[in-house]
Design a protein around this motif. Structure first.
Motif, mmCIF file in Angstrom:
data_model
loop_
_atom_site.group_PDB
_atom_site.id
_atom_site.type_symbol
_atom_site.label_atom_id
_atom_site.label_comp_id
_atom_site.label_asym_id
_atom_site.label_seq_id
_atom_site.Cartn_x
_atom_site.Cartn_y
_atom_site.Cartn_z
ATOM 1 N N LEU A 4 7.602 -27.201 9.038
ATOM 2 C CA LEU A 4 7.834 -28.014 10.228
ATOM 3 C C LEU A 4 8.913 -27.340 11.067
ATOM 4 O O LEU A 4 10.003 -27.053 10.574
ATOM 5 N N SER A 5 8.607 -27.066 12.315
ATOM 6 C CA SER A 5 9.585 -26.492 13.245
ATOM 7 C C SER A 5 10.088 -27.610 14.149
ATOM 8 O O SER A 5 9.296 -28.325 14.765
ATOM 9 N N ILE A 6 11.424 -27.754 14.197
ATOM 10 C CA ILE A 6 12.043 -28.789 15.035
ATOM 11 C C ILE A 6 12.919 -28.089 16.060
ATOM 12 O O ILE A 6 13.796 -27.305 15.700
ATOM 13 N N THR A 7 12.673 -28.366 17.327
ATOM 14 C CA THR A 7 13.477 -27.795 18.410
ATOM 15 C C THR A 7 14.297 -28.916 19.033
ATOM 16 O O THR A 7 13.736 -29.938 19.438
ATOM 17 N N ILE A 8 15.607 -28.711 19.085
ATOM 18 C CA ILE A 8 16.509 -29.702 19.676
ATOM 19 C C ILE A 8 17.191 -29.063 20.878
ATOM 20 O O ILE A 8 17.825 -28.013 20.755
ATOM 21 N N LYS A 9 17.060 -29.679 22.038
ATOM 22 C CA LYS A 9 17.738 -29.196 23.239
ATOM 23 C C LYS A 9 18.673 -30.293 23.719
ATOM 24 O O LYS A 9 18.258 -31.433 23.925
ATOM 25 N N LEU A 10 19.955 -29.932 23.878
ATOM 26 C CA LEU A 10 20.956 -30.874 24.376
ATOM 27 C C LEU A 10 21.541 -30.331 25.670
ATOM 28 O O LEU A 10 21.851 -29.142 25.761
ATOM 29 N N ASP A 11 21.688 -31.165 26.655
ATOM 30 C CA ASP A 11 22.462 -30.843 27.857
ATOM 31 C C ASP A 11 23.731 -31.660 27.763
ATOM 32 O O ASP A 11 23.678 -32.882 27.581
ATOM 33 N N MET A 12 24.875 -30.976 27.859
ATOM 34 C CA MET A 12 26.152 -31.647 27.671
ATOM 35 C C MET A 12 27.095 -31.347 28.827
ATOM 36 O O MET A 12 27.065 -30.257 29.387
ATOM 37 N N ASN A 13 27.936 -32.301 29.155
ATOM 38 C CA ASN A 13 29.059 -32.095 30.065
ATOM 39 C C ASN A 13 30.277 -31.895 29.172
ATOM 40 O O ASN A 13 30.640 -32.791 28.416
ATOM 41 N N VAL A 14 30.893 -30.704 29.250
ATOM 42 C CA VAL A 14 31.997 -30.368 28.357
ATOM 43 C C VAL A 14 33.228 -29.978 29.173
ATOM 44 O O VAL A 14 33.115 -29.593 30.329
ATOM 45 N N PRO A 15 34.407 -30.030 28.551
ATOM 46 C CA PRO A 15 35.631 -29.634 29.262
ATOM 47 C C PRO A 15 35.577 -28.170 29.709
ATOM 48 O O PRO A 15 34.970 -27.320 29.041
ATOM 49 N N ASP A 16 36.212 -27.862 30.822
ATOM 50 C CA ASP A 16 36.244 -26.501 31.366
ATOM 51 C C ASP A 16 36.886 -25.511 30.405
ATOM 52 O O ASP A 16 36.604 -24.320 30.473
ATOM 53 N N GLU A 17 37.731 -25.975 29.499
ATOM 54 C CA GLU A 17 38.451 -25.086 28.585
ATOM 55 C C GLU A 17 37.560 -24.541 27.465
ATOM 56 O O GLU A 17 37.927 -23.598 26.795
ATOM 57 N N TRP A 18 36.421 -25.147 27.220
ATOM 58 C CA TRP A 18 35.533 -24.678 26.156
ATOM 59 C C TRP A 18 34.965 -23.317 26.530
ATOM 60 O O TRP A 18 34.632 -23.067 27.691
ATOM 61 N N GLU A 19 34.828 -22.427 25.539
ATOM 62 C CA GLU A 19 34.287 -21.086 25.759
ATOM 63 C C GLU A 19 33.222 -20.781 24.719
ATOM 64 O O GLU A 19 33.253 -21.321 23.616
ATOM 65 N N LEU A 20 32.295 -19.890 25.062
ATOM 66 C CA LEU A 20 31.333 -19.379 24.092
ATOM 67 C C LEU A 20 31.852 -18.056 23.567
ATOM 68 O O LEU A 20 32.295 -17.212 24.342
ATOM 69 N N ILE A 21 31.820 -17.880 22.247
ATOM 70 C CA ILE A 21 32.205 -16.590 21.664
ATOM 71 C C ILE A 21 31.099 -16.138 20.723
ATOM 72 O O ILE A 21 30.315 -16.946 20.233
ATOM 73 N N GLN A 22 31.049 -14.850 20.488
ATOM 74 C CA GLN A 22 30.054 -14.285 19.588
ATOM 75 C C GLN A 22 30.684 -13.998 18.238
ATOM 76 O O GLN A 22 31.794 -13.477 18.160
ATOM 77 N N THR A 23 29.983 -14.332 17.169
ATOM 78 C CA THR A 23 30.469 -14.065 15.819
ATOM 79 C C THR A 23 30.071 -12.655 15.403
ATOM 80 O O THR A 23 29.259 -12.004 16.069
ATOM 81 N N SER A 24 30.614 -12.206 14.300
ATOM 82 C CA SER A 24 30.297 -10.869 13.807
ATOM 83 C C SER A 24 28.831 -10.745 13.391
ATOM 84 O O SER A 24 28.295 -9.649 13.323
ATOM 85 N N GLU A 25 28.178 -11.877 13.132
ATOM 86 C CA GLU A 25 26.768 -11.861 12.756
ATOM 87 C C GLU A 25 25.848 -11.941 13.972
ATOM 88 O O GLU A 25 24.635 -11.997 13.834
#
Length: 82
Positions: A4-25
């Protein structure tokens, strides 16, 4: 057994201070301003280092604050031939 494949898509309003970072993997996680990191899975997971162990929160207020940021949610289910 079938897959079973489950796809979850969320649209969120988040604080401006949040950042996306990449992990070593090669994955991405969210860097929070309090030197914490968050990964969204079935539930939000938190860590003080994105390369170490992730845990869920024991604090209902934190979980509710995160879930309150969800503006919309779209979940789809599909059986995958294997």
């Amino acid at each position: 057994m079938k897959k079973l494949s489950i796809t979850i898509k969320l649209d969120m309003n988040v604080p401006d201070e949040w950042e996306l970072i990449q992990t070593s993997e090669g994955g991405q996680v969210i860097k929070l301003p309090d030197n914490q990191f968050m990964d969204m899975a079935i539930e939000p997971l938190f860590a003080s280092n994105p390369e170490e162990t992730w845990t869920s929160t024991e604090n209902d207020d934190v979980l509710n604050d995160i879930l309150d940021m969800v503006e919309s949610e779209d979940v789809s289910y599909e059986f995958v031939a294997g």
